[in-house]
Design a protein around this motif. Structure first.
Motif, short mmCIF file in Angstrom:
data_model
loop_
_atom_site.label_atom_id
_atom_site.label_comp_id
_atom_site.label_asym_id
_atom_site.label_seq_id
_atom_site.Cartn_x
_atom_site.Cartn_y
_atom_site.Cartn_z
N PRO A 237 -10.66 -2.07 9.56
CA PRO A 237 -10.48 -2.97 10.76
C PRO A 237 -8.50 -3.10 11.08
CG PRO A 237 -12.50 -4.17 10.12
CD PRO A 237 -11.33 -3.94 8.52
N LEU A 238 -8.39 -2.45 12.31
CA LEU A 238 -7.03 -2.87 12.72
C LEU A 238 -6.99 -3.83 14.10
CD1 LEU A 238 -4.98 0.61 12.63
CD2 LEU A 238 -5.39 -1.25 10.90
N VAL A 239 -7.99 -4.24 14.46
CA VAL A 239 -8.63 -4.70 15.85
C VAL A 239 -7.94 -6.66 15.49
CG1 VAL A 239 -10.04 -3.20 17.31
CG2 VAL A 239 -10.65 -5.20 15.77
N PRO A 240 -8.22 -6.79 14.35
CA PRO A 240 -8.28 -8.24 13.98
C PRO A 240 -7.47 -9.08 14.21
CG PRO A 240 -9.56 -7.39 12.44
CD PRO A 240 -9.11 -6.32 13.10
N ILE A 241 -5.87 -8.50 15.10
CA ILE A 241 -4.89 -8.87 14.79
C ILE A 241 -4.68 -9.03 16.51
CG2 ILE A 241 -3.13 -7.22 15.89
CD1 ILE A 241 -1.90 -9.57 14.10
N GLY A 242 -5.54 -8.35 17.48
CA GLY A 242 -5.33 -9.06 18.02
C GLY A 242 -6.31 -9.57 18.58
N ILE B 212 -6.36 -3.87 22.26
CA ILE B 212 -5.32 -4.07 21.89
C ILE B 212 -4.69 -3.14 20.69
CG2 ILE B 212 -6.07 -4.91 19.22
CD1 ILE B 212 -8.61 -6.45 19.99
N PHE B 213 -4.99 -1.66 20.68
CA PHE B 213 -4.27 -0.71 20.66
C PHE B 213 -2.49 -1.02 21.67
CE2 PHE B 213 -7.31 0.34 17.88
CZ PHE B 213 -6.61 0.88 16.67
N ALA B 214 -3.32 -1.46 22.80
CA ALA B 214 -1.89 -1.50 23.92
C ALA B 214 -1.50 -2.36 23.45
CB ALA B 214 -2.24 -1.79 25.17
N PHE B 215 -2.02 -3.45 22.49
CA PHE B 215 -1.31 -4.48 23.01
C PHE B 215 -0.89 -4.34 20.78
CE2 PHE B 215 -2.22 -9.25 19.95
CZ PHE B 215 -0.44 -9.56 20.92
N MET B 216 -1.44 -3.54 20.38
CA MET B 216 -0.62 -3.78 18.55
C MET B 216 0.59 -2.64 19.34
SD MET B 216 -3.72 -2.65 16.47
CE MET B 216 -2.69 -1.75 14.60
N GLY B 217 0.55 -1.53 20.62
CA GLY B 217 2.23 -0.82 20.33
C GLY B 217 2.90 -1.54 20.85
N VAL B 218 2.31 -3.31 21.96
CA VAL B 218 3.41 -4.05 22.23
C VAL B 218 4.53 -4.43 21.02
CG1 VAL B 218 3.75 -6.18 23.15
CG2 VAL B 218 2.53 -4.31 24.38
N LEU B 219 3.38 -4.92 20.04
CA LEU B 219 4.14 -5.36 18.57
C LEU B 219 5.03 -4.56 17.71
CD1 LEU B 219 1.16 -7.16 17.91
CD2 LEU B 219 2.68 -8.58 19.00
N ARG B 220 4.27 -3.64 18.05
CA ARG B 220 5.23 -2.34 16.91
C ARG B 220 6.50 -2.16 18.06
NH1 ARG B 220 8.17 -0.17 14.83
NH2 ARG B 220 7.96 1.33 13.54
N ILE B 221 6.71 -2.69 19.34
CA ILE B 221 7.68 -2.41 19.77
C ILE B 221 9.32 -2.89 19.32
CG2 ILE B 221 8.84 -2.19 22.47
CD1 ILE B 221 8.74 0.11 21.41
N GLU C 135 6.79 -6.39 15.28
CA GLU C 135 5.88 -7.67 14.77
C GLU C 135 4.89 -7.20 13.58
OE1 GLU C 135 5.31 -10.68 17.96
OE2 GLU C 135 7.67 -10.52 18.30
N ILE C 136 4.15 -7.79 13.76
CA ILE C 136 3.29 -7.37 12.39
C ILE C 136 1.87 -6.81 13.39
CG2 ILE C 136 1.63 -8.62 10.83
CD1 ILE C 136 3.85 -10.50 9.23
N ASN C 137 1.75 -6.35 13.41
CA ASN C 137 -0.05 -5.61 13.61
C ASN C 137 -0.92 -5.19 13.12
OD1 ASN C 137 0.98 -3.26 13.36
ND2 ASN C 137 1.45 -2.01 15.31
N VAL C 138 -0.69 -5.25 11.59
CA VAL C 138 -1.55 -5.68 10.91
C VAL C 138 -1.32 -6.40 9.27
CG1 VAL C 138 -2.98 -3.22 9.42
CG2 VAL C 138 -1.76 -2.85 11.30
#
Length: 347
Positions: free
Chosen positions: A141-146, A315-324, A327-330
């Motif tokens: 799962p990817l949401v654990p970063i959130g 959380i996917f919106a948040f992952m996008g913010v981290l990617r921009i 920063e680690i998002n996975v």
């Protein structure tokens, strides 16, 4: 500095397209605010296209990848215009999963992010899973970063969507894994009664538990494998649905609901969790929630509706913010990849 992003999520249960516009700000820790969110149900035509996408030829699938990307872009543009949204920094799109076979080093989420950018004129982050799979991970799962950065107040976060997954801290590391299919199976069974889903678990309450079927479900190899691990529709097609053939539909629903509750309870009791944030469409299935509570001693926290419905899109919106921000998002501790990383393609 505040960043405002739109997250898009289409789940395997095909309930619809979740769109979440949220603001994120980091001071001592990350904070968020959901500014606007809604679910756009798929038309019968789009639901059929996405449901049957696994059977398409290569050319047809490539065509759908583009077509669905433009569809997502139009829906986001309509969402922005209708709600008069401004100051949007980026769009983060999960896409719709067609194939997920990490052991073979591939996963596919259709909905070309470049098409979304063409329709909206905004930066788009997409294809969050492929890099992790190429790095030896499950891509899920990817949401654990959130969960780690936005919802750390809870012992664990449990998502009851097409599949259920859990995220928790162990030895100072965030681990996560899929537990059991939920709505991907229950919704298909409910369709036989011309219902989109088993509202409140009412169908499950009418059926009887088939003990032989329950035993066969609980004995499936996946449940005895160590984490990290993830599930896909292919696994359900190969292992779950054949077991349900020939079973009276309401009994199949009752038995599978019991199966889900038992598998989730096994995990919760194993890790001695005290309080769990429960989100996803399955959180509304009161029969399922009651069964989980009966089998455990922990506190199930059902949050406000916006969090239940839009936590993944958030959380996917948040992952996008981290990617921009590069920063680690996975988290590799959740997916099993060779290291933590910043994933997602920028259009």
């Amino acid at each position: 500095m505040k960043v405002q992003a739109i997250g898009l999520m289409s789940g395997t249960s095909l309930d619809g397209l979740d769109i979440c516009f949220a603001a994120f700000e980091k001071k001592e820790s990350w904070n968020f605010q959901i500014l606007k969110a809604e679910t756009l149900p798929y038309s019968q035509n789009w639901e059929k296209k996405l449901r049957s996408s696994i059977h398409l030829s290569s050319e047809e699938l490539l065509e759908l990848h583009s077509e669905y990307g433009f569809y997502l872009g139009r829906k986001v543009r309509e969402f922005i215009d209708h709600n008069h949204l401004e100051n949007i920094d980026l769009i983060a799109s999960h896409g719709h999963t067609v194939f997920h076979q990490p052991k073979k080093k591939f996963t596919l989420q259709i909905g070309d992010g470049r098409a979304i950018k063409i329709e909206t004129g905004l930066p788009v982050i997409y294809d969050f899973r492929s890099q992790d799979v190429l790095m030896g991970g499950n891509g899920a799962p990817l949401v654990p970063i959130g969960d780690e950065l936005l919802f750390s107040a809870y012992d664990a976060c449990l998502n009851l969507g097409g599949f259920s997954n859990i995220s928790l801290k162990q030895d100072q590391k965030r681990i996560a894994f899929d537990i059991v299919p939920v709505n991907i199976v229950l919704n298909r069974l409910a369709n036989k009664f011309n219902k989109n889903f088993d509202e409140n678990g009412d169908l499950a309450r009418k059926g009887s538990i088939d003990q032989d079927l329950l035993k066969r479900l609980n004995s499936l190899d996946f449940y005895y494998q160590p984490h990290p691990k993830s599930l896909g529709i292919e696994w359900c097609n190969e292992t779950i649905f054949p077991l349900l053939e020939g079973i009276k539909t309401e009994d199949a629903i009752a038995t599978f609901t019991e199966h889900v509750a038992q598998q989730i309870s096994n995990i919760v009791n194993l890790y001695c969790l005290r309080n769990i944030l429960c989100t996803g469409g399955g959180s509304y299935n009161t029969c399922l929630i009651e069964k989980i509570r009966e089998k455990t001693e922990f506190t199930v926290i059902i949050p406000e509706r916006q969090i239940i419905d839009y936590k993944e899109a958030l959380i996917f919106a948040f992952m996008g913010v981290l990617r921009i921000k590069n920063e680690i998002n996975v988290l590799s501790s959740a997916t099993g990849s060779t290291g933590d990383h910043s994933s997602g393609i920028l259009a």
